[in-house]
Design a protein around this motif. Structure first.
Motif, PDB file in Angstrom:
ATOM      1  N   GLY A  55       1.906 -50.752 -76.513  1.00  0.00           N
ATOM      2  CA  GLY A  55       2.028 -51.459 -75.249  1.00  0.00           C
ATOM      3  C   GLY A  55       1.447 -52.856 -75.297  1.00  0.00           C
ATOM      4  N   ALA A  95       7.059 -55.606 -70.833  1.00  0.00           N
ATOM      5  CA  ALA A  95       6.577 -54.427 -71.563  1.00  0.00           C
ATOM      6  C   ALA A  95       6.818 -53.140 -70.771  1.00  0.00           C
ATOM      7  CB  ALA A  95       5.090 -54.576 -71.872  1.00  0.00           C
ATOM      8  N   PRO A 103       5.910 -52.166 -65.418  1.00  0.00           N
ATOM      9  CA  PRO A 103       6.153 -51.307 -66.577  1.00  0.00           C
ATOM     10  C   PRO A 103       6.415 -49.863 -66.157  1.00  0.00           C
ATOM     11  CG  PRO A 103       3.815 -51.626 -66.288  1.00  0.00           C
ATOM     12  CD  PRO A 103       4.486 -52.515 -65.272  1.00  0.00           C
ATOM     13  N   ILE A 121       4.922 -50.466 -71.355  1.00  0.00           N
ATOM     14  CA  ILE A 121       3.567 -49.934 -71.163  1.00  0.00           C
ATOM     15  C   ILE A 121       2.594 -51.101 -71.136  1.00  0.00           C
ATOM     16  CG2 ILE A 121       1.719 -48.488 -72.123  1.00  0.00           C
ATOM     17  CD1 ILE A 121       3.872 -46.826 -73.516  1.00  0.00           C
TER      18      ILE A 121
END
Length: 344
Positions: free
Chosen positions: A242, A214, A271, A216
């Motif tokens: 996210g 990911a 991230p 976020i």
């Protein structure tokens, strides 16, 4: 042991269906630094079936030498067959250091090899260095429940071996067209010699949580009070598009499942943006997120350790701050979507 017989930094190149695992590319970056410091070759070891062409990628990511075992017996990973190949290669060429990714395959293979070679193994390493003169590998990892960082040494034996957690090292930028020395090896291993048989490959249809991919991550800790309070994390993650992360305490309390756990006994994430909300900042959590691009912490305690690892910190009550963030982010994304529609 005669240490002068051993030279070179090796990386076991893990592949699956023709694709090199990202952690192997990361280890080539770390291995390049160690090899340069020692003035020795960086070598990759590829074991599989139809994998010789992968050596081109390994050279581009920093290797000087690539050892390849390309035989049908290695079509699927099995501890016994891969161990025989790596032992054959190690005993023939005598590396000073061997690095493996701390994946299910890497940890299984490394521990098996360590039982046959006269050496030890440092597991789940998060930092690597080497003494320039002696070649002594300094493999550091959290210990005693994550309360300290311990540096493990293997002073009397070679090769020195360590498994390294994914996402804690950085891969070099590939250098297209870079080449090196390709060494093609074979061993005489028959199918009837291997006790484990692969009868069928069944791919899971369950959707896996991949917070390590990911951009976020919004992570919450015990500071959110209970499972209901933790819903703020889900809401903020949804507003930002996210993924949801959590501390070990939250997972053990049953507020969220283990695939969301960030830290020493969970997942390492890198991230672009990492929110740490209601998380104190214990070492075992920090090792799993400290390499994030931007770290934003929210905590009522101004002395919380998490602030030392953060780029931005907000001291205050998450139940007052997070709803405001959700409101503002939702509003900003809604306006952006409207502007996009107008442009279309």
């Amino acid at each position: 042991m005669n240490f002068e017989e051993y030279s070179g930094v090796w990386v076991f190149i893990e592949e699956n269906e023709g694709n090199i695992a990202q952690v192997s590319l990361e280890l080539l970056g770390a291995g390049r630094r160690l090899a340069d410091k020692r003035g020795v070759d960086l070598c990759g070891v590829i074991i599989g079936n139809g994998v010789t062409l992968l050596s081109e990628t390994v050279f581009e990511y920093g290797a000087d030498v690539v050892y390849v075992y390309d035989q049908e017996i290695f079509t699927h990973y099995r501890t016994e067959s891969f161990m025989k190949a790596l032992l054959h290669c190690s005993e023939k060429y005598k590396p000073e250091i061997i690095l493996y990714g701390a994946t299910s395959t890497g940890k299984d293979l490394a521990s098996a090899v360590a039982t046959d070679l006269p050496t030890g193994l440092t597991a789940d390493t998060t930092e690597l260095d080497v003494e320039e003169d002696t070649g002594l590998l300094l493999a550091s990892r959290p210990a005693f429940g994550g309360n300290i960082m311990a540096t493990i040494l293997c002073k009397k034996y070679r090769p020195q071996m360590a498994t390294v957690r994914p996402k804690v090292m950085k891969a070099l930028s590939p250098e297209p067209g870079r080449t090196g020395k390709l060494v093609e090896e074979t061993i005489d291993v028959k199918e009837e010699d291997i006790r484990t048989k692969v009868l069928e490959i069944v791919k899971s249809t369950t959707k896996k949580v991949r917070i390590d991919e990911a951009d976020i991550v919004v992570a919450g800790g015990k500071g959110l009070g209970n499972a209901d309070g933790f819903q703020l994390i889900h809401q903020l993650a949804q507003a930002l598009g996210g993924a949801v992360g959590a501390s070990r305490d939250v997972v053990e309390a049953g507020w969220v499942e283990h695939p969301h756990q960030v830290g020493q006994t969970g997942v390492t994430v890198t991230p672009k943006i990492y929110f740490a909300i209601g998380i104190s900042g214990a070492i075992q959590h920090l090792v799993g997120m400290k390499n994030s691009g931007l770290i934003i912490a929210i905590n009522k305690d101004p002395d919380a350790a998490i602030f030392e690892a953060s780029h931005y910190g907000i001291v205050g009550d998450a139940f007052e701050i997070v709803p405001l963030l959700i409101q503002e982010f939702s509003k900003a994304f809604a306006e952006e979507e409207v502007d996009h529609v107008r442009e279309v």
